[in-house]
Design a protein around this motif. Sequence first.
Motif, mmCIF file in Angstrom:
data_model
loop_
_atom_site.group_PDB
_atom_site.id
_atom_site.type_symbol
_atom_site.label_atom_id
_atom_site.label_comp_id
_atom_site.label_asym_id
_atom_site.label_seq_id
_atom_site.Cartn_x
_atom_site.Cartn_y
_atom_site.Cartn_z
ATOM 1 N N ILE A 194 0.839 -1.204 0.000
ATOM 2 C CA ILE A 194 0.000 0.000 0.000
ATOM 3 C C ILE A 194 0.873 1.254 0.000
ATOM 4 O O ILE A 194 0.575 2.239 -0.695
ATOM 5 N N ILE A 195 1.973 1.236 0.752
ATOM 6 C CA ILE A 195 2.878 2.382 0.741
ATOM 7 C C ILE A 195 3.491 2.570 -0.644
ATOM 8 O O ILE A 195 3.518 3.683 -1.192
ATOM 9 N N MET A 196 3.972 1.492 -1.252
ATOM 10 C CA MET A 196 4.565 1.605 -2.581
ATOM 11 C C MET A 196 3.562 2.092 -3.609
ATOM 12 O O MET A 196 3.892 2.903 -4.490
ATOM 13 N N ASP A 197 2.329 1.632 -3.503
ATOM 14 C CA ASP A 197 1.297 2.099 -4.419
ATOM 15 C C ASP A 197 1.092 3.603 -4.273
ATOM 16 O O ASP A 197 0.918 4.321 -5.263
ATOM 17 N N HIS A 198 1.135 4.104 -3.038
ATOM 18 C CA HIS A 198 0.996 5.549 -2.832
ATOM 19 C C HIS A 198 2.184 6.311 -3.413
ATOM 20 O O HIS A 198 2.016 7.406 -3.971
ATOM 21 N N VAL A 199 3.378 5.745 -3.288
ATOM 22 C CA VAL A 199 4.553 6.398 -3.871
ATOM 23 C C VAL A 199 4.404 6.496 -5.388
ATOM 24 O O VAL A 199 4.666 7.550 -5.996
ATOM 25 N N LEU A 200 3.965 5.422 -6.014
ATOM 26 C CA LEU A 200 3.774 5.428 -7.466
ATOM 27 C C LEU A 200 2.649 6.364 -7.877
ATOM 28 O O LEU A 200 2.724 7.026 -8.919
ATOM 29 N N ARG A 201 1.598 6.455 -7.058
ATOM 30 C CA ARG A 201 0.499 7.380 -7.341
ATOM 31 C C ARG A 201 0.965 8.830 -7.253
ATOM 32 O O ARG A 201 0.599 9.670 -8.075
ATOM 33 N N ALA A 202 1.760 9.121 -6.229
ATOM 34 C CA ALA A 202 2.279 10.478 -6.077
ATOM 35 C C ALA A 202 3.151 10.849 -7.278
ATOM 36 O O ALA A 202 3.048 11.954 -7.829
ATOM 37 N N ARG A 203 4.008 9.925 -7.678
ATOM 38 C CA ARG A 203 4.880 10.190 -8.818
ATOM 39 C C ARG A 203 4.060 10.456 -10.080
ATOM 40 O O ARG A 203 4.352 11.402 -10.832
ATOM 41 N N ALA A 204 3.040 9.653 -10.315
ATOM 42 C CA ALA A 204 2.206 9.828 -11.502
ATOM 43 C C ALA A 204 1.457 11.161 -11.480
ATOM 44 O O ALA A 204 1.164 11.739 -12.532
ATOM 45 N N ALA A 205 1.139 11.647 -10.290
ATOM 46 C CA ALA A 205 0.413 12.911 -10.157
ATOM 47 C C ALA A 205 1.346 14.114 -10.097
ATOM 48 O O ALA A 205 0.873 15.254 -9.960
ATOM 49 N N GLY A 206 2.648 13.884 -10.201
ATOM 50 C CA GLY A 206 3.602 14.983 -10.139
ATOM 51 C C GLY A 206 3.805 15.537 -8.744
ATOM 52 O O GLY A 206 4.232 16.687 -8.586
ATOM 53 N N LEU A 207 3.526 14.722 -7.723
ATOM 54 C CA LEU A 207 3.693 15.141 -6.331
ATOM 55 C C LEU A 207 4.998 14.562 -5.795
ATOM 56 O O LEU A 207 5.229 13.359 -5.906
ATOM 57 N N PRO A 208 5.856 15.376 -5.208
ATOM 58 C CA PRO A 208 7.207 14.899 -4.865
ATOM 59 C C PRO A 208 7.312 14.020 -3.630
ATOM 60 O O PRO A 208 8.299 13.302 -3.492
ATOM 61 N N TYR A 209 6.316 14.046 -2.726
ATOM 62 C CA TYR A 209 6.500 13.352 -1.455
ATOM 63 C C TYR A 209 5.309 12.471 -1.097
ATOM 64 O O TYR A 209 4.173 12.717 -1.504
ATOM 65 N N VAL A 210 5.604 11.461 -0.284
ATOM 66 C CA VAL A 210 4.573 10.694 0.423
ATOM 67 C C VAL A 210 4.927 10.766 1.904
ATOM 68 O O VAL A 210 5.993 10.295 2.325
ATOM 69 N N TYR A 211 4.048 11.392 2.672
ATOM 70 C CA TYR A 211 4.274 11.573 4.099
ATOM 71 C C TYR A 211 3.800 10.330 4.852
ATOM 72 O O TYR A 211 2.643 9.923 4.722
ATOM 73 N N LEU A 212 4.703 9.740 5.649
ATOM 74 C CA LEU A 212 4.413 8.496 6.373
ATOM 75 C C LEU A 212 4.144 8.723 7.858
ATOM 76 O O LEU A 212 3.981 7.755 8.602
ATOM 77 N N GLY A 213 4.113 9.969 8.294
ATOM 78 C CA GLY A 213 3.894 10.220 9.718
ATOM 79 C C GLY A 213 5.202 10.173 10.480
ATOM 80 O O GLY A 213 6.241 10.632 10.003
ATOM 81 N N TYR A 214 5.171 9.578 11.668
ATOM 82 C CA TYR A 214 6.323 9.616 12.556
ATOM 83 C C TYR A 214 7.047 8.275 12.591
ATOM 84 O O TYR A 214 6.429 7.211 12.581
ATOM 85 N N TRP A 215 8.374 8.378 12.636
ATOM 86 C CA TRP A 215 9.226 7.215 12.856
ATOM 87 C C TRP A 215 9.858 7.370 14.228
ATOM 88 O O TRP A 215 10.284 8.466 14.614
ATOM 89 N N VAL A 216 9.891 6.267 14.989
ATOM 90 C CA VAL A 216 10.450 6.287 16.334
ATOM 91 C C VAL A 216 11.562 5.244 16.413
ATOM 92 O O VAL A 216 11.294 4.043 16.304
ATOM 93 N N GLU A 217 12.789 5.694 16.568
ATOM 94 C CA GLU A 217 13.905 4.758 16.678
ATOM 95 C C GLU A 217 13.730 3.896 17.925
ATOM 96 O O GLU A 217 13.427 4.396 19.008
ATOM 97 N N GLY A 218 13.880 2.587 17.753
ATOM 98 C CA GLY A 218 13.710 1.664 18.869
ATOM 99 C C GLY A 218 12.316 1.093 18.988
ATOM 100 O O GLY A 218 12.088 0.185 19.791
#
Length: 243
Positions: A194-218
Amino acid sequence: MTAPVRFPRFFVTNPSPCPYLPGKSERKVFTELNGPHTEELNDALGRIGFRRSQNVAYRPSCLDCKACVSVRVLANEFAPNATQRKLLRRNKDLVVEACQPWATEEQFALLQKYLSKRHPGGGMTEMDEMDYSDMVEQSPVKSFVVEYREPTTDGSKGRLVGACLTDQQGDGLSMIYSFFDADHPERSGLGNYIIMDHVLRARAAGLPYVYLGYWVEGSRRMEYKIRFRPLEKLGPDGWERFS
């Protein structure tokens, strides 16, 4: 002379137990999203690490911890690795549709199944259908639910195996919340797909980013986000490449 855009008022929540790091507490700063310039405000806040929940934008503001880091995928530069390419091939038969943000019983049933498998005992497991409807439908910005269905031979709607509530911002797609059939015997890795599909959708729409929210180390719950490269994280000096 009246300013064209009212500066938002921000509020801070009381500390509560952190859902990601044991022994830590979390606190959030938030503001309401309303008025004629809501989409512009949401875009601006998204670029400095805020997330949306219904008509509220929030971000962590913890007193003694800076572990939550905003991350986003650079859609135009994303190149899937061998495992990710295999995952794309395995699920290329799925029927994907960006639907209007309208909650359905089928989506809610899939969400309940997902939560019981992946997040048992979490706060969202207490959601009822009305809570889910509010999460999906109370959006003051451009949103949609991306549905992932198995194909059929007669053209009818196939079984729903994944969904993602997504905002379209000025500079990218923001994945608000995704859920999927975590017990599917033939489609392991649906969340990553689902994440990869969103990345490909963003690219096709000319949008540079896909925001994934927060990453927490550990936090094991957050490890999957760093598999999507190149990735940027938001630091004190702005967005920078994740090394």
